[in-house]
Design a protein around this motif. Structure first.
Motif, PDB file in Angstrom:
ATOM      1  N   ALA A 121      -3.728  -0.824  -3.635  1.00 42.12           N
ATOM      2  CA  ALA A 121      -3.580  -2.309  -4.293  1.00 42.12           C
ATOM      3  C   ALA A 121      -3.336  -2.485  -5.453  1.00 42.12           C
ATOM      4  CB  ALA A 121      -3.536  -3.026  -3.685  1.00 42.12           C
ATOM      5  N   THR A 197       2.559  -4.056   5.608  1.00 44.78           N
ATOM      6  CA  THR A 197       2.437  -4.760   4.034  1.00 44.78           C
ATOM      7  C   THR A 197       4.089  -4.249   3.277  1.00 44.78           C
ATOM      8  OG1 THR A 197       0.064  -4.344   3.500  1.00 44.78           O
ATOM      9  CG2 THR A 197       1.697  -5.045   1.895  1.00 44.78           C
ATOM     10  N   ILE A 199       5.336  -4.243  -1.397  1.00 46.17           N
ATOM     11  CA  ILE A 199       4.688  -4.828  -2.659  1.00 46.17           C
ATOM     12  C   ILE A 199       6.390  -4.624  -2.553  1.00 46.17           C
ATOM     13  CG2 ILE A 199       3.577  -4.853  -4.506  1.00 46.17           C
ATOM     14  CD1 ILE A 199       0.998  -3.412  -2.984  1.00 46.17           C
ATOM     15  N   CYS A 209       4.161  -9.607  -2.774  1.00 44.65           N
ATOM     16  CA  CYS A 209       3.778  -9.297  -1.900  1.00 44.65           C
ATOM     17  C   CYS A 209       4.063 -10.030  -0.169  1.00 44.65           C
ATOM     18  CB  CYS A 209       1.976  -9.179  -2.270  1.00 44.65           C
ATOM     19  SG  CYS A 209       1.700  -8.769  -3.156  1.00 44.65           S
TER      20      CYS A 209
END
Length: 275
Positions: A121, A197, A199, A209
């Protein structure tokens, strides 16, 4: 014109710029050139979205930045201009949460995964894409009640562990989640803490995010438009119930997403008023 620029710079140099820990700010400058230096960070001055004769700089203020003055320097062609950023402490609340103990003190076999996911990340957030994909204000990814604000100091199972790096929206499973603005999907993954998740890279060091999702409707590399459904909400990762965690990263540093979105919106409103 030179007189106007001198007056403008004299004003912000004299009075300084106010900000809060954790709440990154956008500074408008009279020219879209150069960089602004803050400590060891050099932030590029970008063109104003509606007025190419002006510059803007997204200045990240870390959550743990202490109160006090920070010296800034705007380095532009043929000119060095000192500025002052006055950082004040924001009155963030304290939250007490009860979750699965394994998510507070992960088992040894999960530590390698957590470290790998964090490194992945941070590598994404640290990448500066020299393209702006957005040309309008950002929107919320869901219209719902906010259940947890940005910046809350979080106590998990009686132990202070972190602060809340985004905003939580109430979201029954499954609820469509929308892209906050145009951009490129750079991650779709099931992660230990954040669950499902996504992004999105919006260019020029800005990322949004979306955490705790139950389904992905986009893939890495997809170009998405503002308001496009990208996923369904869920209850994955470290949670106390179904919701959407929405965050924003500025040059690799977490920012208050709704505060920054309001500042971006103001860029467009100010330009409209001046036209």
């Amino acid at each position: 014109m030179r007189l106007l620029i001198s007056l403008f710079l004299g004003f912000i140099s004299l009075w300084g710029i106010d900000g809060y820990n954790g709440k990154s700010i956008i500074i408008t400058l009279p020219s879209p050139a150069g960089v602004v230096s803050m400590n060891e960070l050099n932030v590029s001055v970008l063109s104003h979205p509606l007025d190419p004769t002006k510059g803007i700089v997204f200045l990240p203020i870390d959550y743990y930045t202490p109160s006090g003055d920070i010296n800034l320097t705007w380095i532009s062609p043929g000119k060095i201009t000192p500025l002052t950023l006055n950082v004040q402490s924001a009155p963030y609340p304290i939250e007490t949460l009860s979750v699965d103990p394994a998510l507070v003190s992960p088992p040894p076999e999960a530590l390698e995964r957590i470290a790998r996911e964090r490194a992945e990340a941070m590598a994404i957030y640290g990448h500066f894409t020299p393209i702006r994909y957005w040309n309008k204000p950002f929107i919320k990814p869901i219209e719902s009640i906010i259940t947890s604000e940005y910046g809350s100091a979080r106590t998990y199972n009686g132990s202070l562990k972190s602060y809340h790096g985004g905003v939580d929206f109430r979201a029954k499973t499954p609820t469509p989640i929308l892209a906050s603005n145009d951009g490129i999907v750079v991650l779709t993954e099931e992660r230990y803490y954040s669950g499902g998740t996504i992004i999105i890279d919006h260019g020029e060091g800005l990322y949004t995010c979306y955490f705790h999702l139950s389904r992905f409707d986009v893939n890495v590399g997809d170009y998405v438009k503002q308001g496009q459904p990208i996923a369904l909400s869920g209850a994955s990762g470290r949670i106390t119930g179904p919701h959407l965690h929405f965050g924003i990263m500025v040059h690799g540093i977490q920012a208050d997403p709704l505060d920054l979105l309001a500042q971006i919106d103001q860029l467009f409103q100010t330009a409209k008023i001046s036209q």
